[in-house]
Design an enzyme around this catalytic site. Structure first.
Site, PDB file in Angstrom:
ATOM      1  N   LYS A 206     -38.709 -40.439  27.612  1.00 56.98           N
ATOM      2  CA  LYS A 206     -38.193 -41.501  28.622  1.00 56.98           C
ATOM      3  C   LYS A 206     -39.263 -42.692  28.168  1.00 56.98           C
ATOM      4  CE  LYS A 206     -37.906 -43.446  33.157  1.00 56.98           C
ATOM      5  NZ  LYS A 206     -38.316 -43.473  34.702  1.00 56.98           N
ATOM      6  N   GLU A 212     -48.041 -36.460  22.825  1.00 57.65           N
ATOM      7  CA  GLU A 212     -47.434 -35.205  22.242  1.00 57.65           C
ATOM      8  C   GLU A 212     -46.606 -35.430  21.459  1.00 57.65           C
ATOM      9  OE1 GLU A 212     -48.787 -35.846  25.236  1.00 57.65           O
ATOM     10  OE2 GLU A 212     -49.803 -34.274  26.326  1.00 57.65           O
ATOM     11  N   GLY A 267     -38.638 -38.803  35.255  1.00 53.00           N
ATOM     12  CA  GLY A 267     -38.765 -37.756  33.963  1.00 53.00           C
ATOM     13  C   GLY A 267     -38.480 -36.441  34.674  1.00 53.00           C
ATOM     14  N   ARG A 268     -38.997 -35.816  35.930  1.00 52.84           N
ATOM     15  CA  ARG A 268     -38.984 -34.681  36.255  1.00 52.84           C
ATOM     16  C   ARG A 268     -37.723 -34.533  37.169  1.00 52.84           C
ATOM     17  NH1 ARG A 268     -42.784 -37.585  38.641  1.00 52.84           N
ATOM     18  NH2 ARG A 268     -42.900 -37.653  40.771  1.00 52.84           N
ATOM     19  N   GLU A 353     -45.828 -32.492  40.738  1.00 49.94           N
ATOM     20  CA  GLU A 353     -45.720 -33.956  40.379  1.00 49.94           C
ATOM     21  C   GLU A 353     -45.376 -34.891  41.413  1.00 49.94           C
ATOM     22  OE1 GLU A 353     -44.052 -35.448  36.648  1.00 49.94           O
ATOM     23  OE2 GLU A 353     -46.110 -35.421  35.710  1.00 49.94           O
ATOM     24  N   HIS A 384     -46.474  -5.560  39.286  1.00 46.25           N
ATOM     25  CA  HIS A 384     -47.668  -4.702  38.576  1.00 46.25           C
ATOM     26  C   HIS A 384     -48.945  -5.564  38.364  1.00 46.25           C
ATOM     27  CE1 HIS A 384     -44.744  -1.457  38.605  1.00 46.25           C
ATOM     28  NE2 HIS A 384     -43.807  -2.545  38.220  1.00 46.25           N
ATOM     29  N   LYS A 512     -54.821 -39.396  30.625  1.00 43.73           N
ATOM     30  CA  LYS A 512     -54.351 -39.744  29.219  1.00 43.73           C
ATOM     31  C   LYS A 512     -55.190 -40.956  28.729  1.00 43.73           C
ATOM     32  CE  LYS A 512     -49.431 -39.376  30.712  1.00 43.73           C
ATOM     33  NZ  LYS A 512     -48.433 -40.148  30.968  1.00 43.73           N
TER      34      LYS A 512
HETATM   35  O1  F6P Z   1     -47.504 -37.204  31.971  1.00 45.27           O
HETATM   36  C1  F6P Z   1     -46.654 -37.166  33.012  1.00 45.27           C
HETATM   37  C2  F6P Z   1     -45.125 -37.505  32.608  1.00 45.27           C
HETATM   38  O2  F6P Z   1     -45.076 -39.001  32.782  1.00 45.27           O
HETATM   39  C3  F6P Z   1     -44.137 -36.916  33.363  1.00 45.27           C
HETATM   40  O3  F6P Z   1     -43.876 -37.506  34.418  1.00 45.27           O
HETATM   41  C4  F6P Z   1     -42.918 -37.005  32.224  1.00 45.27           C
HETATM   42  O4  F6P Z   1     -41.736 -36.111  32.570  1.00 45.27           O
HETATM   43  C5  F6P Z   1     -43.861 -36.581  31.101  1.00 45.27           C
HETATM   44  O5  F6P Z   1     -44.837 -37.179  31.079  1.00 45.27           O
HETATM   45  C6  F6P Z   1     -43.166 -37.035  29.828  1.00 45.27           C
HETATM   46  O6  F6P Z   1     -42.704 -38.353  29.885  1.00 45.27           O
HETATM   47  P1  F6P Z   1     -41.932 -39.161  28.627  1.00 45.27           P
HETATM   48  O7  F6P Z   1     -40.475 -38.440  28.935  1.00 45.27           O
HETATM   49  O8  F6P Z   1     -41.998 -40.490  28.965  1.00 45.27           O
HETATM   50  O9  F6P Z   1     -42.429 -38.678  27.112  1.00 45.27           O
END
Ligand code: F6P
Length: 546
Positions: A206, A212, A267-268, A353, A384, A512
């Site tokens: 987003k 990452e 995002g979520r 979150e 288990h 971060k």
């Molecule tokens: O670090 C948290 C976050 O901002 C989440 O809320 C989000 O879903 C995820 O990182 C990924 O963010 P992006 O879609 O901006 O890469």
């Protein structure tokens, strides 16, 4: 807004909790033959049996009253109406617009967002068709056979669990993989199985600024070029989903290959947006539409169903009851369906979150519990393992058991066993086994009096452990959409009751920023003089070992 502890419902619930704690569900079932039917309700292909909870009619009435006093309906409508309810980021929260099949406009800042939503859906449909039909050719003229979807958090979990849960609907000709973690093992393992001529990379972010995702995409791009492809070939093999179209094009994505999303999609909450492109690729556009349709039906349900039959409201209020009045700190999700095994991880982000906050909308520190720890995994595996703690520890751990009634390609014996385990667990949690029953069972086994008593104590199961059982007619695209929306609305309602902003995530930011500083030190671009002694020493060990 009035402080929650000052509401009338809160005081009633505190008093009721004291009474209920002295009672046992076993006795309620014994004296009320209608308890199960009274506390079972169904909507959107999901039947909820919440009779095995530590509740009475009085408790439910007080919980519904709490929802009224906290103006839950008004807050639900404010979200659907595009009000700026994410106040710390000054944003509307409109994932519901992405699945709005009502034909009605959804206004944000005086503008209808629906034409944009529909245009993106059309773009996703056309692209999915071109990939699935083989019309879209890679750089050497071959059709695409693998999609590697790169993203993390909400740009990964939703598409991953939906694709996984709908495995019986997957298009066998296209293998859809996901990479989230910056841990290089993952991307390397996935790339090792790819043929660059037949691979599509879908980068989902987003913000288009997530470390990452950027790094994994750079690695994928470098690998693609190393295989013999040229810069000009990238446009045929890399697409992006982002609300930051400018950053995506600056990164090298062809403008026509960027699928946009709006900033009012959290995002979520974004699997319904272009972030759902991997879902389309995996199960086809029509099935993706069904996922949206199921969510839309749950949206209608949460707004119109009376409290007594309103699934998200009931789940939310039960959660509040355990968290704020019965001492629960966590909530376990137990899908008895292998393909839904990722659902607990999905709800972890969605719930933790969203409601893992301790500041009210007015900036006050809360003096009550908010979002619980969400955990869990697929049944029967947990039986288990960690079920021991749920059954016999003194922790209060409400559980949501989930099971589809009909499953495709499944052996009847296996499914009957799976169902019997699921129901048997809820039964054991509820009724337990008394000391007397255990003592009786051990009679005649030649134990001394002391051993007999001691062993019976160890075997005693307290019972009275709460659980919901969610039965799905089947896990088809529509029901799955409804299920995800059910939990979204549960979280929304709980956030409304707790008076927190369920739509920001400031708590993830500091790590971060500090992580980036640490990277600079590890890579020798910065000295460690401003670091604490522990972190500096850890970096020294890491660099020395390297
Ligand atoms: O670090 C948290 C976050 O901002 C989440 O809320 C989000 O879903 C995820 O990182 C990924 O963010 P992006 O879609 O901006 O890469």
């Amino acid at each position: 807004m009035e402080r929650i502890r000052h509401t009338q419902a809160w005081s009633s619930l505190e008093a009721l909790a004291n009474t209920v704690k002295r009672q046992h569900m076993r006795d309620w079932f014994a004296t009320d033959t209608k308890r199960a039917s009274k506390y079972t309700t169904k909507a959107c292909g999901i039947a909820l049996d919440y009779s095995k909870n530590l509740i009475t009619d009085e408790v439910l009435t007080a919980l519904f009253k709490l929802a009224e006093e906290r103006q839950v309906s008004k807050k639900i409508n404010a979200m659907f109406d595009g009000e700026i309810i994410n106040t710390t980021e000054q944003r509307a929260v409109l994932h519901t617009a992405l699945r709005n099949f009502s034909g009605k406009p959804v206004m944000v800042d005086g503008e209808d967002v629906m034409p944009g939503v529909l245009a993106t859906l059309d773009k996703m449909k056309a692209f999915t068709h071109s990939i699935q039909s083989g019309e879209h050719k890679g750089c050497t003229g071959k059709a695409i056979k693998k999609a590697v979807c790169i993203g993390i958090g909400g740009s990964f979990l939703g598409p991953k669990i939906v694709t996984e849960a709908l495995k019986p609907y997957q298009n066998k000709a296209l293998d859809v993989r996901f990479v989230a973690n910056v841990d290089g093992c993952h991307i390397q393992d996935v790339l090792a199985e790819c043929n660059f001529e037949e691979t599509l990379f879908v980068m989902s972010s987003k913000s288009f600024s997530t470390q990452e995702t950027l790094q994994n995409t750079l690695t994928a791009k470098a690998w693609f070029l190393e295989q013999g492809a040229s810069e000009a070939d990238i446009a045929k093999h890399f697409v992006a989903v982002s609300s930051n179209v400018k950053a995506a094009t600056e990164f090298g994505m062809a403008a026509e290959n960027v699928f946009p999303m709006a900033d009012w999609v959290g995002g979520r909450y974004s699997l319904w947006s272009a972030i759902g492109l991997p879902i389309c690729l995996a199960i086809g556009y029509d099935n993706f539409r069904q996922v949206l349709q199921g969510a839309f039906e749950m949206d209608e349900h949460v707004r119109t169903a009376p409290a007594e039959t309103n699934l998200p409201l009931i789940l939310a209020l039960l959660g509040v009851w355990y968290r704020n009045f019965m001492g629960a700190q966590s909530h376990v999700l137990l899908p008895y369906y292998h393909y839904l095994r990722g659902f607990p991880a999905y709800v972890q982000q969605l719930d933790m979150e969203s409601n893992g906050k301790s500041t009210t909308l007015n900036g006050m520190t809360v003096d009550y519990g908010t979002g619980p720890i969400i955990w869990g995994s697929e049944g029967t595996n947990g039986q288990h393992s960690f079920h021991q703690l749920i059954h016999q520890s003194n922790l209060v751990i409400p559980a949501d058991f989930m099971l589809p009634i009909k499953v495709s390609n499944q052996d009847d014996t296996h499914h009957a066993m799976l169902a019997s385990n699921c129901f048997g667990q809820t039964q054991a949690l509820m009724q337990g086994k008394t000391f007397e029953e255990c003592f009786q069972d051990l009679a005649g086994q030649g134990l001394s009096d002391e051993e007999h008593t001691k062993l019976a104590a160890h075997k005693t199961m307290p019972g009275n452990k709460p659980s919901n059982t969610l039965l799905f007619d089947q896990v088809d695209p529509k029901t799955l959409g409804a299920l995800v929306a059910l939990y979204e609305h549960k979280v929304l309602i709980q956030g409304a009751i707790w008076d927190v902003n369920s739509f920001d995530q400031w708590g993830v930011e500091l790590g971060k920023v500090l992580g980036n500083d640490v990277l600079d030190v590890i890579q020798g671009n910065k000295s460690d003089e401003n670091l604490d002694a522990s972190t500096a020493a850890l970096i020294k060990q890491f660099n020395h070992a390297g």
